[in-house]
Each structure stands twice: as structure tokens, then as C-alpha cells.
Design an enzyme around this catalytic site. Sequence first.
Site, mmCIF file in Angstrom:
data_model
loop_
_atom_site.group_PDB
_atom_site.id
_atom_site.type_symbol
_atom_site.label_atom_id
_atom_site.label_comp_id
_atom_site.label_asym_id
_atom_site.label_seq_id
_atom_site.Cartn_x
_atom_site.Cartn_y
_atom_site.Cartn_z
ATOM 1 N N HIS A 11 19.840 -31.936 -63.779
ATOM 2 C CA HIS A 11 19.276 -32.347 -62.482
ATOM 3 C C HIS A 11 17.840 -32.779 -62.679
ATOM 4 O O HIS A 11 17.237 -32.554 -63.715
ATOM 5 C CB HIS A 11 19.287 -31.160 -61.499
ATOM 6 C CG HIS A 11 20.645 -30.816 -60.985
ATOM 7 N ND1 HIS A 11 21.055 -31.099 -59.710
ATOM 8 C CD2 HIS A 11 21.695 -30.203 -61.593
ATOM 9 C CE1 HIS A 11 22.301 -30.684 -59.546
ATOM 10 N NE2 HIS A 11 22.726 -30.139 -60.678
ATOM 11 N N HIS B 214 24.025 -35.263 -58.528
ATOM 12 C CA HIS B 214 23.174 -35.779 -57.451
ATOM 13 C C HIS B 214 22.834 -37.223 -57.784
ATOM 14 O O HIS B 214 22.243 -37.515 -58.827
ATOM 15 C CB HIS B 214 21.905 -34.928 -57.318
ATOM 16 C CG HIS B 214 22.173 -33.615 -56.673
ATOM 17 N ND1 HIS B 214 21.471 -32.476 -56.960
ATOM 18 C CD2 HIS B 214 23.088 -33.269 -55.723
ATOM 19 C CE1 HIS B 214 21.936 -31.478 -56.209
ATOM 20 N NE2 HIS B 214 22.918 -31.941 -55.461
ATOM 21 N N GLU C 38 19.340 -38.789 -59.030
ATOM 22 C CA GLU C 38 18.644 -38.197 -60.180
ATOM 23 C C GLU C 38 18.980 -38.973 -61.456
ATOM 24 O O GLU C 38 19.638 -38.485 -62.372
ATOM 25 C CB GLU C 38 19.001 -36.699 -60.246
ATOM 26 C CG GLU C 38 18.475 -35.984 -58.993
ATOM 27 C CD GLU C 38 19.034 -34.587 -58.748
ATOM 28 O OE1 GLU C 38 19.686 -34.029 -59.653
ATOM 29 O OE2 GLU C 38 18.836 -34.053 -57.641
ATOM 30 N N GLU D 128 16.557 -28.613 -64.532
ATOM 31 C CA GLU D 128 15.819 -29.562 -63.679
ATOM 32 C C GLU D 128 14.772 -30.241 -64.553
ATOM 33 O O GLU D 128 13.806 -29.618 -64.982
ATOM 34 C CB GLU D 128 15.119 -28.825 -62.534
ATOM 35 C CG GLU D 128 16.059 -28.146 -61.566
ATOM 36 C CD GLU D 128 16.573 -29.055 -60.455
ATOM 37 O OE1 GLU D 128 16.246 -30.266 -60.452
ATOM 38 O OE2 GLU D 128 17.303 -28.538 -59.608
HETATM 39 O O1 0X9 Z 1 19.490 -27.916 -54.957
HETATM 40 C C1 0X9 Z 1 20.136 -28.196 -55.977
HETATM 41 O O2 0X9 Z 1 21.328 -28.470 -55.947
HETATM 42 C C2 0X9 Z 1 19.407 -28.221 -57.324
HETATM 43 N N1 0X9 Z 1 18.119 -28.801 -57.185
HETATM 44 S S1 0X9 Z 1 17.961 -30.412 -56.896
HETATM 45 O O3 0X9 Z 1 16.576 -30.676 -56.585
HETATM 46 N N2 0X9 Z 1 18.301 -31.200 -58.220
HETATM 47 O O4 0X9 Z 1 18.856 -30.778 -55.876
HETATM 48 C C3 0X9 Z 1 19.308 -26.815 -57.854
HETATM 49 C C4 0X9 Z 1 20.591 -26.083 -57.855
HETATM 50 C C5 0X9 Z 1 20.529 -24.758 -58.469
HETATM 51 N N3 0X9 Z 1 21.414 -23.923 -57.770
HETATM 52 C C6 0X9 Z 1 22.329 -23.101 -58.300
HETATM 53 N N4 0X9 Z 1 22.547 -23.115 -59.556
HETATM 54 N N5 0X9 Z 1 22.973 -22.332 -57.485
HETATM 55 ZN ZN ZN Z 2 20.048 -32.230 -58.352
#
Ligand code: 0X9
Ligand code: ZN
Length: 424
Positions: free
Chosen positions: A305, A178, A181, A381
Amino acid sequence: MQLLSWIIPFLTFIVLTQTGSVIKDEKVRYDNHVVYKIKFSNVLQRQLLLQLAKRHQSYNVWNESPSELHLMVSPKAISEFEKTLNRANATAEIFIPNVQVLIDNEHMENSRATSTFGWKRYNNLAEIEAWLDEILEKYSDVTEGFVVGTSYEGRTIRGIKISYKEGNPGVFIESNIHAREWITSATATWLINELLSSEDELIRELAENHDWYFVPVLNVDGFVYTHEKDRMWRKTRQPVSHSTCIGADANRNFDVHWMENGGASDDPCQFDYAGTHPFSEPEVKGLAEYLGTVKDKVNVLLAFHSYSQVLLSPYGHTDEEVPDNFNDLLHVAKAYADAVEALPYGTNYLYGSTAKLLYMSSGATNDYAYQQGIEIAYTVEMRDRGTFAFVLPPAFIIPNAEETLIGIIALLAECKKLGYLALK
Ligand code: 0X9
Ligand code: ZN
């Protein structure tokens, strides 16, 4: 005629972007864009607010959980947003009153810091790559560069492997999938540096008894775009045919339960757009292909993330099922969280299954890694919980990186205890 040719160069051309506004060829601005924290007390409220957030581009979802939504609202949508809040009988707190102020402060701090590469400021892609080259040369006996693939805009996506000896278990770290980030690539590069240069016994043991695969910036196009145009960009930069919106959420694009159970969007204008098909994004396809070549040597995968301070384990596509080794995944995550919390910073991490703790999200890196046989696979995260959100001031880079390192040491120790670091 003469007057016109004189005026034209002075005319500015306002272009509306996904949320902010930009004066042609300049950066997207987020003046008076407010980030609200909305707390839900029932599912109906959540539904109403999410519907609004996804309806048009004056809104941008920053963070979501079953009980909370962090939403950036453009100034022109604030009164509509407040009306919907009232209608839903929900309350919201202002988290960030003006996103542009955060971005300006970050820019100021970045330019005040030394011009050489380091962790007192955020580095751009060219700086990270030049530093990688130096590191690869300086530590040529224990490092090697690898190429994950080529991005949509033609950039090489690079990685570095650190290996001190044969037969080590492998740890794979992906970061900056992303684009906005930034803390993730700053932390990844700091970790690389520590593993190679620290004289601390614990870190030497960590460095030399594992093989490390780092991809510091996976979404290279998006990352460059955040530095040059739009600090809040999240997705890739590949255009979508028949849409004015650009890019897909690379963390919804892996071929693992792709688009299942509402875990991603089919609307190219949404933050979680899954792409036209699994692996439609060259960056994601590249990572999957590279991972395919090393997965038999990789025991642990961490996808970096930000933000929210949680460790998320598979699955993201369903909250009705958990992996066979879910209890182990919880133990290992607990070890990470406890170790981080024990540091003087006292940072608190939560952990659990993605779909339960966070939201349905399908097609993510760690779920793909798990499906490919890497049984310890988390989304990490990092800091913070929304005070600065994606625009975490550079002063927090080292504290965040230090606690990530301590977390990883504890995580790997627990993995070893549970038998996950044996040669595959
Ligand atoms: O939404 C996302 O892609 C991630 N959070 S963020 O705020 N960094 O965008 C979390 C993804 C977790 N999902 C899976 N592992 N499926
Ligand atoms: Zn992310």
C-alpha cells in the site's frame, strides 16, 4: 430547432463525482483541492474533524492516525472546514495546495518518459499485462502465470509465480488493492524483474531460495479507472444497489472480523465502505480463493500500500489484543525498517500493530492471511509521508523499489532466524 441541434454538441455536462468534478467523458479534476495535515491534541478534536470529513463528499480522507489526519478538501468546502477547525481549536497545515497540479505533473512526466515499459514512469494495466506476458515467455522455465479471478467489470486478475526449485518457502505479494496507490504495482513489477534478471549474488540467493507469488494489480477495474477517469479512485467499481456511490474498499471486504469495532463503514459513499457482505467484491473473493489453494506453501504475505512508511502487523480489528507471535512480528518488522534506514536514502519506517499504530480497520488482506495460518503477514505502506502522497513522482519509483527489496531481504533473513521459513 436548428440552433439547438447546433448548440447541443458543444454543451458540456458537469457531473459531480465523489470529490472532484468531471466534464462528461473527461477526467475528474481536482483543481484547487487542498490536502491539509491536521494535528490532534485531544480525542474531541479528532472526533469533530472526522465527523466533518465523513459528512459529505467535499472531503476525502487520505491518511489517518491517532494523532493526525490528512484530508483533501474541495474548494467549495474550505470555509466550512476552516470554521470547524476553529471550533475544534485545532491547527492544520497545508500539505498539498492544489492536487490537480500534482496530477498534471505526473501526467507530464509519464508522457515525457520512454514509451517502452519501465520504471521511469507509471505503466497502465495493458502495459503491465503485456510486460507480464513477455516475462512469462522469456523466463518460462522458472515462471508460471496464474489467475486470481475475474473482476466486476470482467477483467482477468493475473498473477505470476517464480520458482527456481522445489521445496522453497513461499512469499506472497499483493499490490494495488487500492486503485490510486500506483507506487505499489510499479514496485511489484520492479521486484519481479530484479528477481528474474539481477546478477547480484544477494538477489540471486533471494530469488532462487524462495517461491514468489505476485499479484501486481488486484483491483484491476479501479486501477484502470484511475488511469482513465479519476486519479484519486480507491475502491472497486461494483455498483451498490440503492446508492449513487460506487465500489467498496476491497481492503475491508475480507471475511475476517468483517465490520467489527468500527473498522470499516457501512456507508457506500465512504472511503472505507466494507461492501454488502464479506467477499461481496469478486476481486477479494478471488484472492481469498486463490490464497486458499496455496496457503500451505506460503510463509510470508505482504500487502503493498501507500502511503506513510509503516509496516503494519495484525490485528486491525482490535487494539486490545495482539497475535501470539506479536513479538516476532515486531522483530521481523524492525529488521525491515533498520535495513531500509541504513540505505543512503535513509527512509524511515515505523512498525507495529495496525489498530494501535494506525486505526481500527477490519477485513484487510494481511489479517485474513494471518487468520488463514500465514503467521508473517504485513501491510507495507510505502513512500512517502504526504508530500506527494498517492501521486508520488515517477523519479521515486526505483528508490522506493530498491528499499523495498532491501527491506524484504532483511525481513526474510529474520524470519529464517526465527524459524518461520520451514516447510509448512
Ligand atoms: O486503510 C487501509 O486499508 C490501509 N491504509 S491505506 O492508506 N493504504 O488505505 C491500511 C490497512 C491496514 N489495516 C489492516 N491490516 N487491518
Ligand atoms: Zn492502501
